[in-house]
Enzyme design. Sequence first.
Site, mmCIF file in Angstrom:
data_model
loop_
_atom_site.group_PDB
_atom_site.id
_atom_site.type_symbol
_atom_site.label_atom_id
_atom_site.label_comp_id
_atom_site.label_asym_id
_atom_site.label_seq_id
_atom_site.Cartn_x
_atom_site.Cartn_y
_atom_site.Cartn_z
ATOM 1 N N ARG A 156 0.803 -1.220 0.000
ATOM 2 C CA ARG A 156 0.000 0.000 0.000
ATOM 3 C C ARG A 156 0.844 1.282 0.000
ATOM 4 N NH1 ARG A 156 0.349 -2.170 4.984
ATOM 5 N NH2 ARG A 156 0.824 -0.815 6.739
ATOM 6 N N CYS A 273 -19.547 -11.943 25.678
ATOM 7 C CA CYS A 273 -20.201 -13.184 25.239
ATOM 8 C C CYS A 273 -20.010 -13.402 23.737
ATOM 9 C CB CYS A 273 -21.684 -13.162 25.588
ATOM 10 S SG CYS A 273 -22.604 -11.814 24.803
#
Length: 472
Positions: A156, A273
Amino acid sequence: ADSAGILAMARAEHPEISPGVVLQLAHSSGGRLAPVAGLIGGITAQEVMKAVTHKFTPIRQWLFFDAFGVLPEDLPGTSTAMGSTGEVADRYMGQTRVLGRQLHDTLRNLNVFVAGAGALGCELLKNFALMGVGCGPRGSVTVTDNDAVEVSNLSRQLLFQRCHVGQPKSKVACAAAKLANPAAKVRAMQARLGPETEGIFDDRFWERLDLVCNALDNVPARLYVDSCCVAHRKPLLEMGTLGTQANCQVVVPMLTESYASQRDPEEAAVPQCTLHFFPSSVDHTIPFAKEAFEQWFRVVPAQVAELAAAPEAVLSRLQGDLTTGGSALRALHEALVAEAVPTDLAGCLAWARDRFHELFVAAPKALLRLHPLDERTSSGELFWAGSKRPPRPLQFSGADPTHLQFLRSAAQVRALAYGVPVCPTVDLTTERLLTSLQTWEAKCSSPTVAVPSAEAEVPTAPAPAPVPTADA
Protein backbone atom coordinates in the site's frame (compact mmCIF):
# COMPACT_ATOMS: atom_id res chain seq x y z
CA ALA A 1 -13.38 31.47 -29.57
CA ASP A 2 -13.53 27.74 -28.90
CA SER A 3 -15.13 28.27 -25.47
CA ALA A 4 -17.76 30.58 -26.99
CA GLY A 5 -18.60 27.94 -29.57
CA ILE A 6 -18.91 25.24 -26.90
CA LEU A 7 -21.19 27.52 -24.86
CA ALA A 8 -23.40 28.13 -27.90
CA MET A 9 -23.66 24.40 -28.58
CA ALA A 10 -24.49 23.67 -24.93
CA ARG A 11 -27.22 26.34 -24.83
CA ALA A 12 -28.73 25.00 -28.01
CA GLU A 13 -29.17 21.58 -26.38
CA HIS A 14 -29.88 22.77 -22.82
CA PRO A 15 -31.01 26.41 -22.62
CA GLU A 16 -31.12 26.28 -18.81
CA ILE A 17 -27.45 25.30 -18.39
CA SER A 18 -25.18 27.59 -16.38
CA PRO A 19 -22.73 29.49 -18.62
CA GLY A 20 -20.14 29.52 -15.82
CA VAL A 21 -19.96 25.73 -15.63
CA VAL A 22 -19.60 25.41 -19.40
CA LEU A 23 -16.85 28.02 -19.56
CA GLN A 24 -14.95 26.43 -16.66
CA LEU A 25 -15.15 23.04 -18.38
CA ALA A 26 -14.03 24.49 -21.69
CA HIS A 27 -11.06 26.40 -20.29
CA SER A 28 -9.80 23.51 -18.13
CA SER A 29 -10.51 20.60 -20.50
CA GLY A 30 -6.99 20.68 -21.90
CA GLY A 31 -5.38 20.52 -18.47
CA ARG A 32 -4.13 17.73 -16.25
CA LEU A 33 -3.93 17.51 -12.46
CA ALA A 34 -1.87 14.73 -10.88
CA PRO A 35 -4.23 14.17 -7.88
CA VAL A 36 -7.28 13.87 -10.17
CA ALA A 37 -5.40 11.46 -12.42
CA GLY A 38 -4.42 9.45 -9.34
CA LEU A 39 -8.05 9.28 -8.22
CA ILE A 40 -9.30 8.09 -11.61
CA GLY A 41 -6.41 5.63 -11.91
CA GLY A 42 -7.03 4.21 -8.45
CA ILE A 43 -10.73 3.64 -9.13
CA THR A 44 -9.95 2.10 -12.52
CA ALA A 45 -7.31 -0.23 -11.05
CA GLN A 46 -9.75 -1.31 -8.35
CA GLU A 47 -12.39 -2.16 -10.95
CA VAL A 48 -9.83 -4.10 -13.01
CA MET A 49 -8.89 -6.15 -9.93
CA LYS A 50 -12.58 -6.89 -9.35
CA ALA A 51 -12.94 -8.09 -12.92
CA VAL A 52 -9.79 -10.24 -12.82
CA THR A 53 -10.43 -11.87 -9.43
CA HIS A 54 -14.23 -12.07 -9.75
CA LYS A 55 -14.48 -10.80 -6.18
CA PHE A 56 -16.45 -7.90 -4.77
CA THR A 57 -19.18 -5.96 -6.52
CA PRO A 58 -18.16 -3.61 -9.35
CA ILE A 59 -19.42 -0.04 -9.54
CA ARG A 60 -22.73 -0.13 -11.39
CA GLN A 61 -23.59 3.56 -11.42
CA TRP A 62 -22.45 6.92 -12.72
CA LEU A 63 -19.61 8.46 -10.78
CA PHE A 64 -19.60 12.26 -10.76
CA PHE A 65 -16.53 14.08 -9.53
CA ASP A 66 -15.66 17.74 -9.86
CA ALA A 67 -12.88 19.92 -8.50
CA PHE A 68 -14.30 23.37 -9.27
CA GLY A 69 -13.01 24.49 -5.89
CA VAL A 70 -9.40 24.52 -7.13
CA LEU A 71 -10.12 26.77 -10.11
CA PRO A 72 -9.12 30.43 -9.73
CA GLU A 73 -11.74 33.15 -10.04
CA ASP A 74 -9.96 34.47 -13.14
CA LEU A 75 -10.20 31.58 -15.59
CA PRO A 76 -6.71 30.67 -16.89
CA GLY A 77 -7.83 30.72 -20.50
CA THR A 78 -8.75 34.42 -20.24
CA SER A 79 -5.55 35.49 -18.51
CA THR A 80 -2.72 37.16 -20.36
CA ALA A 81 -0.36 34.64 -18.81
CA MET A 82 -2.12 31.82 -20.64
CA GLY A 83 -3.40 31.02 -24.07
CA SER A 84 -1.45 30.44 -27.25
CA THR A 85 0.76 33.47 -26.72
CA GLY A 86 1.58 33.21 -23.02
CA GLU A 87 1.61 29.45 -22.39
CA VAL A 88 4.93 28.02 -21.20
CA ALA A 89 5.74 24.63 -22.68
CA ASP A 90 7.09 22.75 -19.65
CA ARG A 91 6.14 19.66 -17.67
CA TYR A 92 3.59 21.70 -15.73
CA MET A 93 1.72 23.01 -18.80
CA GLY A 94 -1.31 20.80 -18.17
CA GLN A 95 -1.51 22.05 -14.59
CA THR A 96 -1.14 25.73 -15.45
CA ARG A 97 -4.00 25.39 -17.94
CA VAL A 98 -6.23 24.54 -14.99
CA LEU A 99 -4.80 26.56 -12.12
CA GLY A 100 -3.15 29.46 -13.92
CA ARG A 101 0.46 30.54 -13.81
CA GLN A 102 0.08 32.65 -10.65
CA LEU A 103 -1.25 29.83 -8.48
CA HIS A 104 1.27 27.41 -9.97
CA ASP A 105 4.16 29.72 -9.02
CA THR A 106 2.74 29.96 -5.50
CA LEU A 107 2.76 26.16 -5.21
CA ARG A 108 6.35 25.96 -6.46
CA ASN A 109 7.57 28.32 -3.74
CA LEU A 110 5.75 26.75 -0.79
CA ASN A 111 7.68 25.40 2.21
CA VAL A 112 5.80 22.25 3.17
CA PHE A 113 6.30 19.88 6.10
CA VAL A 114 4.99 16.31 5.75
CA ALA A 115 4.74 14.41 9.04
CA GLY A 116 4.88 10.71 8.21
CA ALA A 117 6.04 8.78 5.14
CA GLY A 118 3.59 5.88 5.21
CA ALA A 119 0.73 5.22 2.79
CA LEU A 120 -0.61 8.79 2.91
CA GLY A 121 2.84 10.35 3.10
CA CYS A 122 3.95 8.50 -0.05
CA GLU A 123 0.84 9.68 -1.91
CA LEU A 124 1.46 13.27 -0.82
CA LEU A 125 5.11 13.21 -1.89
CA LYS A 126 4.19 11.69 -5.25
CA ASN A 127 1.60 14.40 -5.91
CA PHE A 128 3.88 17.17 -4.68
CA ALA A 129 6.68 16.02 -6.98
CA LEU A 130 4.39 15.73 -10.01
CA MET A 131 2.81 19.13 -9.32
CA GLY A 132 6.11 20.88 -8.64
CA VAL A 133 5.17 21.81 -5.07
CA GLY A 134 8.24 23.20 -3.31
CA CYS A 135 10.36 22.99 -6.45
CA GLY A 136 10.74 26.76 -6.86
CA PRO A 137 13.71 28.88 -5.79
CA ARG A 138 12.13 29.65 -2.40
CA GLY A 139 10.31 26.35 -1.89
CA SER A 140 11.08 23.02 -0.20
CA VAL A 141 9.41 19.88 1.15
CA THR A 142 10.59 18.37 4.45
CA VAL A 143 9.57 14.84 5.45
CA THR A 144 10.09 13.11 8.78
CA ASP A 145 9.40 9.51 9.76
CA ASN A 146 11.32 7.44 12.30
CA ASP A 147 10.18 4.08 10.90
CA ALA A 148 11.94 1.75 8.47
CA VAL A 149 10.38 0.08 5.44
CA GLU A 150 8.84 -3.33 6.21
CA VAL A 151 7.60 -6.05 3.89
CA SER A 152 4.02 -5.43 5.02
CA ASN A 153 4.29 -1.83 3.74
CA LEU A 154 4.88 -2.83 0.12
CA SER A 155 1.24 -3.54 -0.71
CA ARG A 156 0.00 0.00 0.00
CA GLN A 157 2.97 2.38 0.18
CA LEU A 158 3.71 2.91 -3.50
CA LEU A 159 7.17 4.52 -3.25
CA PHE A 160 8.75 1.46 -1.59
CA GLN A 161 10.05 -1.73 -3.18
CA ARG A 162 11.41 -4.95 -1.71
CA CYS A 163 14.99 -3.75 -2.06
CA HIS A 164 14.13 -0.89 0.33
CA VAL A 165 13.15 -3.12 3.26
CA GLY A 166 15.05 -2.04 6.36
CA GLN A 167 15.88 1.44 5.06
CA PRO A 168 14.41 4.66 6.55
CA LYS A 169 11.01 5.45 5.05
CA SER A 170 11.62 9.18 4.74
CA LYS A 171 14.94 8.70 2.94
CA VAL A 172 13.52 6.20 0.43
CA ALA A 173 10.39 8.29 -0.17
CA CYS A 174 12.43 11.42 -0.88
CA ALA A 175 14.66 9.53 -3.30
CA ALA A 176 11.57 8.26 -5.15
CA ALA A 177 10.18 11.82 -5.32
CA LYS A 178 13.47 12.96 -6.89
CA LEU A 179 13.13 10.23 -9.51
CA ALA A 180 9.61 11.44 -10.34
CA ASN A 181 10.82 15.04 -10.61
CA PRO A 182 14.56 15.81 -10.57
CA ALA A 183 13.70 19.40 -9.63
CA ALA A 184 12.05 18.29 -6.36
CA LYS A 185 13.66 19.93 -3.32
CA VAL A 186 12.98 17.33 -0.64
CA ARG A 187 14.68 16.84 2.69
CA ALA A 188 14.43 13.60 4.70
CA MET A 189 14.49 13.43 8.50
CA GLN A 190 14.20 10.45 10.85
CA ALA A 191 13.17 12.28 14.05
CA ARG A 192 9.88 11.46 15.75
CA LEU A 193 7.52 14.30 16.59
CA GLY A 194 6.99 15.10 20.26
CA PRO A 195 8.10 17.26 23.16
CA GLU A 196 11.38 15.34 23.31
CA THR A 197 12.41 16.61 19.84
CA GLU A 198 11.56 20.28 20.31
CA GLY A 199 15.28 20.98 20.01
CA ILE A 200 15.03 19.80 16.38
CA PHE A 201 11.56 21.08 15.52
CA ASP A 202 12.01 24.43 17.22
CA ASP A 203 10.25 27.77 16.73
CA ARG A 204 12.57 28.65 13.86
CA PHE A 205 11.61 25.44 12.06
CA TRP A 206 7.85 26.04 12.39
CA GLU A 207 7.99 29.74 11.53
CA ARG A 208 9.47 29.20 8.07
CA LEU A 209 6.70 26.77 7.01
CA ASP A 210 3.77 27.67 4.76
CA LEU A 211 1.85 24.38 5.09
CA VAL A 212 1.88 21.32 7.35
CA CYS A 213 0.49 17.92 6.26
CA ASN A 214 -0.26 15.27 8.87
CA ALA A 215 0.11 11.69 7.62
CA LEU A 216 0.64 10.08 11.03
CA ASP A 217 -0.65 6.78 12.37
CA ASN A 218 -1.19 7.70 16.04
CA VAL A 219 -3.36 10.25 17.81
CA PRO A 220 -0.77 11.66 20.30
CA ALA A 221 1.56 12.70 17.47
CA ARG A 222 -1.36 14.23 15.56
CA LEU A 223 -2.38 16.24 18.60
CA TYR A 224 1.19 17.44 19.09
CA VAL A 225 1.53 18.64 15.48
CA ASP A 226 -1.89 20.27 15.73
CA SER A 227 -0.82 22.16 18.87
CA CYS A 228 2.35 23.39 17.12
CA CYS A 229 0.32 24.61 14.15
CA VAL A 230 -2.09 26.43 16.45
CA ALA A 231 0.79 28.04 18.38
CA HIS A 232 2.55 29.22 15.21
CA ARG A 233 -0.64 29.88 13.20
CA LYS A 234 0.20 27.50 10.38
CA PRO A 235 -2.40 25.85 8.10
CA LEU A 236 -2.70 22.11 8.64
CA LEU A 237 -3.95 19.38 6.32
CA GLU A 238 -4.95 16.56 8.67
CA MET A 239 -5.73 13.13 7.28
CA GLY A 240 -5.82 9.49 8.29
CA THR A 241 -7.00 6.05 7.20
CA LEU A 242 -8.39 2.99 8.97
CA GLY A 243 -9.03 0.08 6.64
CA THR A 244 -11.43 1.32 3.98
CA GLN A 245 -12.33 4.39 6.03
CA ALA A 246 -10.57 7.73 5.72
CA ASN A 247 -10.81 11.29 6.98
CA CYS A 248 -9.47 14.64 5.86
CA GLN A 249 -9.66 17.96 7.69
CA VAL A 250 -8.42 21.36 6.55
CA VAL A 251 -7.38 23.56 9.48
CA VAL A 252 -6.97 27.26 8.69
CA PRO A 253 -5.59 29.50 11.46
CA MET A 254 -8.12 31.92 12.97
CA LEU A 255 -10.83 30.58 10.63
CA THR A 256 -11.61 26.93 11.36
CA GLU A 257 -11.49 24.71 14.41
CA SER A 258 -8.33 22.72 15.06
CA TYR A 259 -7.91 18.95 15.02
CA ALA A 260 -7.96 18.81 18.82
CA SER A 261 -11.25 20.70 19.03
CA GLN A 262 -13.19 17.49 18.54
CA ARG A 263 -12.49 13.88 19.38
CA ASP A 264 -13.69 10.82 17.52
CA PRO A 265 -16.40 8.93 19.42
CA GLU A 266 -15.21 5.91 21.33
CA GLU A 267 -15.74 2.66 19.48
CA ALA A 268 -18.40 0.48 21.04
CA ALA A 269 -16.82 -2.43 22.90
CA VAL A 270 -17.67 -5.90 21.66
CA PRO A 271 -19.60 -7.84 24.33
CA GLN A 272 -17.57 -10.55 26.05
CA CYS A 273 -20.20 -13.18 25.24
CA THR A 274 -19.69 -12.42 21.54
CA LEU A 275 -15.91 -12.71 21.83
CA HIS A 276 -15.96 -15.97 23.77
CA PHE A 277 -19.01 -17.81 22.44
CA PHE A 278 -20.54 -16.20 19.35
CA PRO A 279 -17.82 -14.62 17.16
CA SER A 280 -19.11 -13.76 13.71
CA SER A 281 -16.05 -12.10 12.12
CA VAL A 282 -12.27 -12.19 12.26
CA ASP A 283 -12.39 -8.89 14.16
CA HIS A 284 -13.96 -10.79 17.07
CA THR A 285 -11.25 -13.45 17.17
CA ILE A 286 -8.38 -10.97 17.45
CA PRO A 287 -9.33 -9.49 20.88
CA PHE A 288 -10.02 -13.03 22.15
CA ALA A 289 -6.58 -14.23 21.04
CA LYS A 290 -4.91 -11.10 22.41
CA GLU A 291 -6.57 -11.56 25.81
CA ALA A 292 -5.51 -15.22 25.98
CA PHE A 293 -1.95 -14.37 24.92
CA GLU A 294 -1.73 -11.63 27.55
CA GLN A 295 -2.96 -13.93 30.30
CA TRP A 296 -0.95 -17.02 29.37
CA PHE A 297 2.39 -15.50 28.43
CA ARG A 298 2.70 -12.25 30.35
CA VAL A 299 0.37 -11.88 33.35
CA VAL A 300 0.62 -15.36 34.86
CA PRO A 301 4.40 -15.85 34.27
CA ALA A 302 5.04 -12.44 35.84
CA GLN A 303 2.91 -13.33 38.86
CA VAL A 304 4.66 -16.69 39.22
CA ALA A 305 8.07 -14.98 39.19
CA GLU A 306 6.86 -12.40 41.70
CA LEU A 307 5.46 -15.14 43.94
CA ALA A 308 8.77 -17.00 43.89
CA ALA A 309 10.64 -13.83 44.90
CA ALA A 310 8.29 -12.63 47.68
CA PRO A 311 5.53 -15.19 48.37
CA GLU A 312 4.15 -13.69 51.56
CA ALA A 313 3.87 -10.17 50.16
CA VAL A 314 2.16 -11.38 46.97
CA LEU A 315 -0.39 -13.58 48.75
CA SER A 316 -1.18 -10.83 51.23
CA ARG A 317 -1.74 -8.32 48.45
CA LEU A 318 -3.93 -10.63 46.38
CA GLN A 319 -6.04 -11.69 49.35
CA GLY A 320 -6.67 -8.04 50.19
CA ASP A 321 -7.65 -7.14 46.62
CA LEU A 322 -11.42 -7.68 46.50
CA THR A 323 -11.64 -6.74 42.81
CA THR A 324 -9.14 -8.95 40.97
CA GLY A 325 -7.41 -10.82 43.75
CA GLY A 326 -9.67 -13.87 43.50
CA SER A 327 -9.16 -14.36 39.77
CA ALA A 328 -5.41 -13.81 40.14
CA LEU A 329 -5.20 -16.44 42.90
CA ARG A 330 -7.13 -18.91 40.77
CA ALA A 331 -4.79 -18.26 37.84
CA LEU A 332 -1.74 -18.80 40.07
CA HIS A 333 -3.21 -22.01 41.47
CA GLU A 334 -3.87 -23.26 37.94
CA ALA A 335 -0.35 -22.35 36.83
CA LEU A 336 1.38 -23.91 39.85
CA VAL A 337 -0.80 -26.93 40.57
CA ALA A 338 -3.02 -27.86 37.64
CA GLU A 339 -0.57 -27.06 34.84
CA ALA A 340 2.73 -26.93 36.73
CA VAL A 341 5.48 -24.47 35.88
CA PRO A 342 7.41 -25.98 32.95
CA THR A 343 10.99 -27.06 33.46
CA ASP A 344 11.60 -28.50 30.00
CA LEU A 345 10.24 -28.29 26.48
CA ALA A 346 8.22 -31.50 26.87
CA GLY A 347 6.10 -29.79 29.51
CA CYS A 348 5.55 -26.81 27.20
CA LEU A 349 4.46 -29.09 24.36
CA ALA A 350 2.05 -30.98 26.63
CA TRP A 351 0.61 -27.66 27.81
CA ALA A 352 0.17 -26.52 24.19
CA ARG A 353 -1.67 -29.74 23.32
CA ASP A 354 -3.96 -29.25 26.33
CA ARG A 355 -4.77 -25.73 25.18
CA PHE A 356 -5.62 -26.98 21.68
CA HIS A 357 -8.03 -29.51 23.17
CA GLU A 358 -9.50 -26.89 25.49
CA LEU A 359 -10.03 -24.20 22.84
CA PHE A 360 -10.95 -26.13 19.73
CA VAL A 361 -12.44 -29.41 20.97
CA ALA A 362 -13.90 -29.26 24.48
CA ALA A 363 -15.20 -25.68 24.42
CA PRO A 364 -17.12 -26.00 21.10
CA LYS A 365 -18.62 -29.34 22.23
CA ALA A 366 -19.67 -27.80 25.52
CA LEU A 367 -21.33 -24.86 23.76
CA LEU A 368 -23.19 -27.20 21.41
CA ARG A 369 -24.48 -29.18 24.39
CA LEU A 370 -25.81 -25.97 25.89
CA HIS A 371 -27.29 -24.86 22.58
CA PRO A 372 -27.90 -27.78 20.19
CA LEU A 373 -28.05 -27.13 16.47
CA ASP A 374 -31.84 -27.57 16.41
CA GLU A 375 -32.51 -25.34 19.42
CA ARG A 376 -35.17 -22.68 18.95
CA THR A 377 -35.81 -19.45 20.79
CA SER A 378 -39.04 -18.57 22.58
CA SER A 379 -40.30 -16.96 19.35
CA GLY A 380 -39.78 -20.19 17.41
CA GLU A 381 -36.71 -19.08 15.46
CA LEU A 382 -33.55 -21.13 15.27
CA PHE A 383 -31.03 -20.15 17.95
CA TRP A 384 -28.11 -20.57 15.53
CA ALA A 385 -29.19 -17.99 12.98
CA GLY A 386 -28.06 -14.58 11.76
CA SER A 387 -24.73 -13.57 13.25
CA LYS A 388 -24.66 -16.59 15.60
CA ARG A 389 -22.64 -19.29 13.89
CA PRO A 390 -22.51 -22.78 15.41
CA PRO A 391 -18.97 -23.89 16.32
CA ARG A 392 -17.39 -26.90 14.68
CA PRO A 393 -15.18 -28.91 17.04
CA LEU A 394 -11.86 -29.83 15.46
CA GLN A 395 -10.21 -33.21 15.34
CA PHE A 396 -6.50 -32.78 15.92
CA SER A 397 -4.41 -34.07 13.05
CA GLY A 398 -0.65 -34.37 12.94
CA ALA A 399 -0.91 -33.98 9.16
CA ASP A 400 -2.51 -30.54 9.40
CA PRO A 401 0.22 -27.87 9.26
CA THR A 402 -2.07 -25.35 11.00
CA HIS A 403 -2.50 -27.65 14.01
CA LEU A 404 1.22 -28.30 14.23
CA GLN A 405 1.98 -24.59 13.93
CA PHE A 406 -0.29 -23.88 16.89
CA LEU A 407 1.62 -26.38 19.00
CA ARG A 408 4.98 -25.10 17.81
CA SER A 409 4.16 -21.43 18.46
CA ALA A 410 2.39 -21.94 21.80
CA ALA A 411 5.15 -24.18 23.15
CA GLN A 412 7.91 -21.83 22.03
CA VAL A 413 6.30 -18.71 23.54
CA ARG A 414 5.57 -20.55 26.82
CA ALA A 415 9.19 -21.71 26.96
CA LEU A 416 10.38 -18.14 26.46
CA ALA A 417 7.96 -16.86 29.11
CA TYR A 418 9.31 -19.27 31.74
CA GLY A 419 12.96 -19.25 30.72
CA VAL A 420 13.05 -22.77 29.30
CA PRO A 421 15.90 -23.16 26.75
CA VAL A 422 14.56 -23.88 23.27
CA CYS A 423 16.02 -24.00 19.78
CA PRO A 424 13.12 -23.93 17.30
CA THR A 425 15.06 -25.42 14.40
CA VAL A 426 16.11 -28.41 16.52
CA ASP A 427 13.58 -28.83 19.31
CA LEU A 428 10.39 -27.95 17.43
CA THR A 429 10.71 -29.99 14.27
CA THR A 430 7.72 -31.91 12.96
CA GLU A 431 9.22 -35.17 14.20
CA ARG A 432 9.61 -33.85 17.74
CA LEU A 433 6.05 -32.52 17.71
CA LEU A 434 4.62 -35.86 16.58
CA THR A 435 6.62 -37.66 19.26
CA SER A 436 5.26 -35.33 21.94
CA LEU A 437 1.73 -36.01 20.65
CA GLN A 438 2.22 -39.74 21.16
CA THR A 439 3.31 -39.05 24.74
CA TRP A 440 0.27 -36.82 25.32
CA GLU A 441 -2.14 -39.41 23.90
CA ALA A 442 -0.57 -42.15 26.02
CA LYS A 443 -0.98 -40.00 29.13
CA CYS A 444 -4.63 -39.26 28.30
CA SER A 445 -5.41 -42.93 27.68
CA SER A 446 -4.04 -43.93 31.09
CA PRO A 447 -6.87 -44.95 33.48
CA THR A 448 -5.24 -42.98 36.30
CA VAL A 449 -5.45 -39.70 34.37
CA ALA A 450 -8.79 -37.90 34.20
CA VAL A 451 -9.25 -36.20 30.86
CA PRO A 452 -11.92 -33.49 30.91
CA SER A 453 -14.74 -34.35 28.59
CA ALA A 454 -17.08 -31.98 26.84
CA GLU A 455 -19.83 -32.97 29.27
CA ALA A 456 -17.67 -32.08 32.24
CA GLU A 457 -17.03 -28.62 30.86
CA VAL A 458 -20.68 -27.67 30.46
CA PRO A 459 -21.46 -25.00 33.07
CA THR A 460 -24.47 -26.03 35.10
CA ALA A 461 -26.45 -24.13 37.66
CA PRO A 462 -25.87 -25.16 41.30
CA ALA A 463 -28.52 -27.29 42.93
CA PRO A 464 -31.03 -25.22 44.89
CA ALA A 465 -30.67 -25.25 48.64
CA PRO A 466 -33.34 -27.19 50.53
CA VAL A 467 -36.25 -25.06 51.66
CA PRO A 468 -36.60 -25.00 55.45
CA THR A 469 -39.80 -26.51 56.76
CA ALA A 470 -41.74 -25.80 59.88
CA ASP A 471 -40.37 -28.96 61.48
CA ALA A 472 -36.83 -27.64 61.00
